[in-house]
Design a protein around this motif. Structure first.
Motif, PDB file in Angstrom:
ATOM      1  N   LYS A  99       1.178  -1.256  -0.263  1.00  0.00           N
ATOM      2  CA  LYS A  99      -0.138  -0.041  -0.480  1.00  0.00           C
ATOM      3  C   LYS A  99       1.047   0.950   0.302  1.00  0.00           C
ATOM      4  N   HIS A 100       2.061   0.804  -0.032  1.00  0.00           N
ATOM      5  CA  HIS A 100       2.917   2.225   0.292  1.00  0.00           C
ATOM      6  C   HIS A 100       4.289   2.241  -1.242  1.00  0.00           C
ATOM      7  N   ALA A 101       3.879   1.317  -2.137  1.00  0.00           N
ATOM      8  CA  ALA A 101       4.528   1.034  -2.979  1.00  0.00           C
ATOM      9  C   ALA A 101       4.011   1.538  -4.619  1.00  0.00           C
ATOM     10  N   THR A 102       4.970   1.067  -6.031  1.00  0.00           N
ATOM     11  CA  THR A 102       4.061   1.452  -7.121  1.00  0.00           C
ATOM     12  C   THR A 102       4.986   0.522  -7.879  1.00  0.00           C
ATOM     13  N   GLY A 103       4.111  -0.121  -9.407  1.00  0.00           N
ATOM     14  CA  GLY A 103       4.997  -0.774 -10.217  1.00  0.00           C
ATOM     15  C   GLY A 103       4.461  -2.276 -10.458  1.00  0.00           C
ATOM     16  N   GLU A 104       4.685  -2.617 -10.996  1.00  0.00           N
ATOM     17  CA  GLU A 104       4.131  -3.651 -11.874  1.00  0.00           C
ATOM     18  C   GLU A 104       5.305  -4.878 -12.077  1.00  0.00           C
ATOM     19  N   PRO A 105       5.827  -6.386 -11.965  1.00  0.00           N
ATOM     20  CA  PRO A 105       6.577  -7.210 -11.414  1.00  0.00           C
ATOM     21  C   PRO A 105       7.862  -6.861 -12.798  1.00  0.00           C
ATOM     22  N   GLU A 106       7.000  -6.378 -14.192  1.00  0.00           N
ATOM     23  CA  GLU A 106       7.805  -6.438 -15.040  1.00  0.00           C
ATOM     24  C   GLU A 106       8.411  -5.427 -14.992  1.00  0.00           C
ATOM     25  N   GLU A 161      -4.038 -11.769   1.249  1.00  0.00           N
ATOM     26  CA  GLU A 161      -3.581 -11.820   0.243  1.00  0.00           C
ATOM     27  C   GLU A 161      -2.576 -11.835  -0.412  1.00  0.00           C
ATOM     28  N   LEU A 162      -1.682 -13.851   0.158  1.00  0.00           N
ATOM     29  CA  LEU A 162      -0.778 -14.044   0.168  1.00  0.00           C
ATOM     30  C   LEU A 162      -0.812 -14.706  -1.453  1.00  0.00           C
ATOM     31  N   PRO A 163      -1.981 -14.999  -1.507  1.00  0.00           N
ATOM     32  CA  PRO A 163      -2.275 -15.866  -3.416  1.00  0.00           C
ATOM     33  C   PRO A 163      -1.482 -14.501  -4.388  1.00  0.00           C
ATOM     34  N   ASP A 164      -2.129 -13.185  -3.978  1.00  0.00           N
ATOM     35  CA  ASP A 164      -2.084 -12.395  -5.192  1.00  0.00           C
ATOM     36  C   ASP A 164      -0.153 -11.946  -4.870  1.00  0.00           C
ATOM     37  N   ASP A 190      22.794  -9.628 -10.323  1.00  0.00           N
ATOM     38  CA  ASP A 190      22.819 -11.253 -10.893  1.00  0.00           C
ATOM     39  C   ASP A 190      20.954 -11.540 -10.574  1.00  0.00           C
ATOM     40  N   GLU A 191      21.251 -10.993  -9.400  1.00  0.00           N
ATOM     41  CA  GLU A 191      19.734 -11.598  -8.928  1.00  0.00           C
ATOM     42  C   GLU A 191      18.688 -10.264  -8.573  1.00  0.00           C
ATOM     43  N   TYR A 192      17.270 -10.403  -8.617  1.00  0.00           N
ATOM     44  CA  TYR A 192      16.431  -9.476  -8.097  1.00  0.00           C
ATOM     45  C   TYR A 192      15.591  -9.998  -7.086  1.00  0.00           C
ATOM     46  N   GLY A 193      15.157 -10.157  -5.530  1.00  0.00           N
ATOM     47  CA  GLY A 193      14.857 -10.628  -5.193  1.00  0.00           C
ATOM     48  C   GLY A 193      13.330  -9.687  -4.386  1.00  0.00           C
ATOM     49  N   ILE A 194      12.227 -10.033  -4.366  1.00  0.00           N
ATOM     50  CA  ILE A 194      10.822  -9.878  -4.053  1.00  0.00           C
ATOM     51  C   ILE A 194      10.920 -10.019  -2.614  1.00  0.00           C
ATOM     52  N   GLU A 229       5.724 -15.171  -9.513  1.00  0.00           N
ATOM     53  CA  GLU A 229       6.098 -15.704 -10.743  1.00  0.00           C
ATOM     54  C   GLU A 229       5.402 -15.010 -11.812  1.00  0.00           C
ATOM     55  N   ARG A 230       5.037 -13.615 -11.850  1.00  0.00           N
ATOM     56  CA  ARG A 230       4.734 -12.202 -12.687  1.00  0.00           C
ATOM     57  C   ARG A 230       6.067 -12.081 -13.579  1.00  0.00           C
ATOM     58  N   ALA A 231       7.016 -11.649 -12.235  1.00  0.00           N
ATOM     59  CA  ALA A 231       7.963 -11.275 -12.203  1.00  0.00           C
ATOM     60  C   ALA A 231       9.148 -12.610 -13.009  1.00  0.00           C
ATOM     61  N   LYS A 232       9.076 -13.976 -12.151  1.00  0.00           N
ATOM     62  CA  LYS A 232       9.887 -14.844 -13.159  1.00  0.00           C
ATOM     63  C   LYS A 232       9.597 -15.406 -14.288  1.00  0.00           C
ATOM     64  N   GLN A 233       8.684 -14.502 -15.395  1.00  0.00           N
ATOM     65  CA  GLN A 233       7.888 -15.385 -16.081  1.00  0.00           C
ATOM     66  C   GLN A 233       8.850 -14.146 -16.933  1.00  0.00           C
ATOM     67  N   ALA A 234       8.815 -12.716 -16.830  1.00  0.00           N
ATOM     68  CA  ALA A 234       8.856 -11.396 -17.000  1.00  0.00           C
ATOM     69  C   ALA A 234      10.872 -11.898 -17.376  1.00  0.00           C
TER      70      ALA A 234
END
Length: 278
Positions: A26-33, A69-72, A45-49, A78-83
């Motif tokens: 609720k205080h961050a912006t942007g999409e995983p891609e 919201e854990l499933p979200d 080398d690595e991006y950690g979430i 998973e979207r980050a991994k796909q990107a």
């Protein structure tokens, strides 16, 4: 990955950035891609979430995801991994608040996903989330020495729990530039001892450079003490927007090297390895 091999051969490897957030807090912006693209552009080398984990009872506050919201959150990962494809490694974690009695719930969270690491942090002293600008006025009414004493005692207790791989922004308590007079080693030393005894690593968190304290977390002296105690290190941005991924990493790397560090830590399925700090 081949890209990792190329970077290492050319001594261009940047540290991983494991401390980043998502809009679920609720205080961050942007999409995983967008975060993935920023991490690649930064040469990581690595991006950690590692967004703010839920806390009980809910709603605990207004700056973290809910359990529902854990499933979200897992879908974000998973979207980050796909990107990312084969261009960069994606690591999954959470930033878990250390609050009295939280151990059983953090134990539950640790089994919800195949995490690469868990970050522990202290944002609360009692019911006061002391780094929240909403309560800034309270600082002027407090005994700063007493607050620092409680903060560092709590930080040491978090280290002693052994629940976390990485301990976040060690001296976050300085965020609004309130600090006791004199030598601060009296606060640092017990925390350093607890961290060294229990095997977590600390981060140099560059977000502090953009806060009122205008200094990375932790202070150079704390970094020196950590290095002398053999405590491992990662460099983190605490990004809340894609443009903040790996922000000020060259500066943080020089801080680490000035303190004597020559390597950083990488995490995979809660196991760590060392990598040279170029």
């Amino acid at each position: 990955m081949q890209i990792d091999t190329i970077r290492r051969k050319n001594n261009h490897a940047m540290p991983a950035d494991y401390h980043t957030h998502t809009p679920l807090c609720k205080h961050a912006t942007g999409e995983p891609e967008q975060y993935v693209a920023a991490a690649i552009a930064a040469g990581l080398d690595e991006y950690g979430i590692s967004d703010h984990a839920p806390c009980r009872p809910e709603p605990f506050d207004d700056w973290r995801m809910l359990e529902s919201e854990l499933p979200d959150y897992f879908q974000w990962i998973e979207r980050a991994k796909q990107a990312a494809g084969d261009k960069i490694e994606i690591r999954a974690g959470m930033e878990c608040d250390w609050i009295k009695g939280c151990e059983p719930f953090i134990g539950e969270l640790s089994k919800k996903y195949d995490w690469d690491y868990l970050i522990g942090s202290v944002h609360y002293l009692g019911s006061w989330d002391f780094d929240n600008p909403k309560w800034l006025g309270k600082w002027a009414e407090t005994d700063v020495d007493a607050v620092w004493t409680e903060y560092w005692k709590t930080y040491a207790e978090m280290a002693e729990s052994g629940l976390f791989d990485i301990l976040a922004h060690p001296d976050l308590v300085k965020k609004f530039s309130y600090a006791p007079e004199g030598d601060l080693d009296r606060f640092y030393d017990p925390a350093i001892e607890a961290i060294a005894a229990n095997g977590s690593v600390i981060e140099i968190n560059t977000a502090g450079l953009h806060k009122p304290c205008a200094e990375a977390y932790p202070a150079p002296r704390f970094i020196e003490l950590a290095r002398s105690a053999g405590i491992g290190l990662v460099i983190s941005s605490d990004a809340h927007a894609p443009a903040e991924v790996a922000r000020d990493f060259p500066f943080a790397r020089e801080l680490a090297k000035a303190a004597g560090y020559r390597e950083t830590q990488k995490f995979n399925k809660r196991s760590r390895t060392s990598e040279p700090l170029y």
